[in-house]
Design a protein around this motif. Structure first.
Motif, PDB file in Angstrom:
ATOM      1  N   THR A 223       3.445 -34.094  11.251  1.00 15.61           N
ATOM      2  CA  THR A 223       4.120 -35.316  11.682  1.00 15.61           C
ATOM      3  C   THR A 223       3.228 -36.135  12.603  1.00 15.61           C
ATOM      4  OG1 THR A 223       6.306 -34.269  11.496  1.00 15.61           O
ATOM      5  CG2 THR A 223       6.164 -36.238  12.861  1.00 15.61           C
ATOM      6  N   LEU A 224       2.534 -35.460  13.523  1.00 18.13           N
ATOM      7  CA  LEU A 224       1.622 -36.160  14.426  1.00 18.13           C
ATOM      8  C   LEU A 224       0.532 -36.889  13.643  1.00 18.13           C
ATOM      9  CD1 LEU A 224       0.603 -36.827  17.265  1.00 18.13           C
ATOM     10  CD2 LEU A 224      -0.660 -34.658  17.244  1.00 18.13           C
ATOM     11  N   GLU A 225      -0.063 -36.214  12.670  1.00 18.69           N
ATOM     12  CA  GLU A 225      -1.121 -36.845  11.883  1.00 18.69           C
ATOM     13  C   GLU A 225      -0.583 -38.031  11.093  1.00 18.69           C
ATOM     14  OE1 GLU A 225      -4.349 -36.234  12.171  1.00 18.69           O
ATOM     15  OE2 GLU A 225      -3.687 -34.862  13.763  1.00 18.69           O
ATOM     16  N   GLN A 226       0.646 -37.893  10.591  1.00 17.57           N
ATOM     17  CA  GLN A 226       1.263 -39.000   9.856  1.00 17.57           C
ATOM     18  C   GLN A 226       1.510 -40.184  10.785  1.00 17.57           C
ATOM     19  OE1 GLN A 226       5.034 -38.031   8.050  1.00 17.57           O
ATOM     20  NE2 GLN A 226       4.974 -39.798   6.685  1.00 17.57           N
ATOM     21  N   MET A 227       1.976 -39.913  12.001  1.00 21.85           N
ATOM     22  CA  MET A 227       2.221 -40.994  12.952  1.00 21.85           C
ATOM     23  C   MET A 227       0.920 -41.687  13.335  1.00 21.85           C
ATOM     24  SD  MET A 227       5.325 -40.069  15.532  1.00 21.85           S
ATOM     25  CE  MET A 227       4.459 -38.752  16.393  1.00 21.85           C
ATOM     26  N   LYS A 228      -0.131 -40.914  13.519  1.00 18.55           N
ATOM     27  CA  LYS A 228      -1.437 -41.518  13.822  1.00 18.55           C
ATOM     28  C   LYS A 228      -1.878 -42.434  12.683  1.00 18.55           C
ATOM     29  CE  LYS A 228      -3.372 -37.725  16.629  1.00 18.55           C
ATOM     30  NZ  LYS A 228      -4.435 -36.685  16.658  1.00 18.55           N
ATOM     31  N   ALA A 229      -1.742 -41.939  11.459  1.00 17.60           N
ATOM     32  CA  ALA A 229      -2.169 -42.712  10.288  1.00 17.60           C
ATOM     33  C   ALA A 229      -1.374 -43.992  10.129  1.00 17.60           C
ATOM     34  CB  ALA A 229      -2.044 -41.847   9.034  1.00 17.60           C
ATOM     35  N   ASN A 230      -0.078 -43.957  10.504  1.00 20.03           N
ATOM     36  CA  ASN A 230       0.801 -45.116  10.357  1.00 20.03           C
ATOM     37  C   ASN A 230       0.844 -45.987  11.604  1.00 20.03           C
ATOM     38  OD1 ASN A 230       1.557 -44.334   7.753  1.00 20.03           O
ATOM     39  ND2 ASN A 230       3.250 -43.072   8.509  1.00 20.03           N
ATOM     40  N   ASN A 231       0.038 -45.647  12.612  1.00 17.97           N
ATOM     41  CA  ASN A 231       0.002 -46.401  13.865  1.00 17.97           C
ATOM     42  C   ASN A 231       1.374 -46.439  14.549  1.00 17.97           C
ATOM     43  OD1 ASN A 231      -1.532 -47.736  15.784  1.00 17.97           O
ATOM     44  ND2 ASN A 231      -1.235 -49.759  14.881  1.00 17.97           N
ATOM     45  N   GLN A 232       2.052 -45.295  14.542  1.00 16.78           N
ATOM     46  CA  GLN A 232       3.398 -45.219  15.120  1.00 16.78           C
ATOM     47  C   GLN A 232       3.406 -44.818  16.586  1.00 16.78           C
ATOM     48  OE1 GLN A 232       4.854 -43.059  11.183  1.00 16.78           O
ATOM     49  NE2 GLN A 232       6.566 -43.244  12.625  1.00 16.78           N
ATOM     50  N   ILE A 233       2.273 -44.467  17.145  1.00 21.06           N
ATOM     51  CA  ILE A 233       2.216 -44.145  18.575  1.00 21.06           C
ATOM     52  C   ILE A 233       2.049 -45.462  19.328  1.00 21.06           C
ATOM     53  CG2 ILE A 233       0.994 -42.902  20.391  1.00 21.06           C
ATOM     54  CD1 ILE A 233       0.119 -40.898  18.196  1.00 21.06           C
ATOM     55  N   VAL A 234       3.051 -45.839  20.105  1.00 20.38           N
ATOM     56  CA  VAL A 234       3.106 -47.161  20.735  1.00 20.38           C
ATOM     57  C   VAL A 234       2.585 -47.127  22.167  1.00 20.38           C
ATOM     58  CG1 VAL A 234       4.613 -49.106  21.321  1.00 20.38           C
ATOM     59  CG2 VAL A 234       5.057 -47.762  19.257  1.00 20.38           C
ATOM     60  N   PHE A 235       2.978 -46.107  22.924  1.00 15.24           N
ATOM     61  CA  PHE A 235       2.538 -45.963  24.316  1.00 15.24           C
ATOM     62  C   PHE A 235       2.051 -44.537  24.559  1.00 15.24           C
ATOM     63  CE2 PHE A 235       5.977 -49.186  24.616  1.00 15.24           C
ATOM     64  CZ  PHE A 235       5.262 -50.238  25.168  1.00 15.24           C
ATOM     65  N   GLN A 236       1.013 -44.414  25.398  1.00 17.81           N
ATOM     66  CA  GLN A 236       0.544 -43.100  25.831  1.00 17.81           C
ATOM     67  C   GLN A 236       0.406 -43.083  27.343  1.00 17.81           C
ATOM     68  OE1 GLN A 236      -2.831 -43.177  22.865  1.00 17.81           O
ATOM     69  NE2 GLN A 236      -2.379 -40.979  22.763  1.00 17.81           N
ATOM     70  N   TYR A 237       0.652 -41.915  27.927  1.00 17.91           N
ATOM     71  CA  TYR A 237       0.513 -41.757  29.366  1.00 17.91           C
ATOM     72  C   TYR A 237      -0.956 -41.704  29.765  1.00 17.91           C
ATOM     73  CZ  TYR A 237       5.432 -40.277  29.296  1.00 17.91           C
ATOM     74  OH  TYR A 237       6.786 -40.218  29.135  1.00 17.91           O
ATOM     75  N   GLY A 238      -1.263 -42.332  30.903  1.00 17.19           N
ATOM     76  CA  GLY A 238      -2.594 -42.192  31.461  1.00 17.19           C
ATOM     77  C   GLY A 238      -2.762 -40.840  32.130  1.00 17.19           C
ATOM     78  N   ASP A 239      -1.721 -40.414  32.853  1.00 19.68           N
ATOM     79  CA  ASP A 239      -1.705 -39.103  33.501  1.00 19.68           C
ATOM     80  C   ASP A 239      -0.396 -38.441  33.092  1.00 19.68           C
ATOM     81  OD1 ASP A 239      -2.077 -36.894  35.066  1.00 19.68           O
ATOM     82  OD2 ASP A 239      -1.769 -37.912  36.984  1.00 19.68           O
TER      83      ASP A 239
END
Length: 229
Positions: free
Chosen positions: A153-169
């Protein structure tokens, strides 16, 4: 543009969401009770934070069966905008409108403080006014914000640009530092941080404003394109 702010027994960020819409873009907004069976009048649905149904069983596990959630699913299918914040994110994953699940924080402690987020995808209707890679300050307040999904699922989300925000810390142990994701279509977004609590300098940050202005911009662009056709 008309906004609906859902209210479940135990919601406590519904007023924050309502006021954020009023203050940032001034569009019509209504509170909608969890027993509602018609959301056809609304263009954007906000699923707020809190402790819906007391967070019994699992966070959001009971809310997924509320009558209004069938209408949320229908609205999402129609391409309307759906934003789940904190407990709202948990509800959207339980309702299978977003992939993955939210687990207990890795520290096993409730975390309530500002965090730095990176805008990983500025092409969703919720992030158009941000720069790609922009760092913003948004508060968190959760005990179960540890995002998890399987590797496929993670790889699919990466491929589809579904990760919108990420934590800096990373404050909670979330997989891949994930703070917010979208569905494949991009019209449904869930995030643990609270943009509605970052719309006024009195609150410590105004970095959440652009989420609401982005939604309005996306809606206007969509309707302008429809009118041209």
């Amino acid at each position: 543009m008309k906004f609906a702010v859902l209210v479940f027994p135990g919601s406590n960020c519904d007023i924050d969401c309502f006021k954020a819409v009023e203050e940032t873009i001034g569009e019509p907004v209504d509170y909608v009770w969890h027993t509602a069976t018609d959301l056809s009048a609304y263009d954007c649905i906000l699923v707020p934070g809190g402790f819906s149904y007391g967070d019994y069983l699992r966070c959001g596990a009971i809310s997924q069966f509320a009558p209004v959630m069938a209408e949320v699913a229908k609205a999402a299918e129609q391409g309307k905008y759906v934003l789940g914040i904190c407990n709202g994110f948990q509800i959207l994953t339980e309702a299978r409108l977003l992939p993955g699940a939210l687990l207990r924080n890795g520290s096993m402690k409730f975390r309530c403080h500002d965090v730095v987020l990176t805008v990983t995808n500025n092409q969703t209707p919720f992030t158009l006014d941000y720069e790609q890679g922009e760092e913003i300050v948004i508060p968190i307040a959760h005990g179960e914000g540890n995002y998890y999904c399987d590797e496929a699922t993670l790889e699919q989300m990466k491929a589809n640009n579904q990760i919108v925000f990420q934590y800096g810390d990373n404050p909670n142990g979330s997989l891949h530092d994930i703070a917010g994701i979208s569905n494949e279509r991009g019209n449904v977004v869930g995030m643990m941080p609270h943009p509605e609590r970052a719309v006024n300098e009195l609150l410590g940050s105004t970095d959440g404003k652009k989420m609401f202005t982005s939604i309005l911009k996306a809606w206007r662009d969509q309707h302008d394109a429809a009118n041209i056709r």
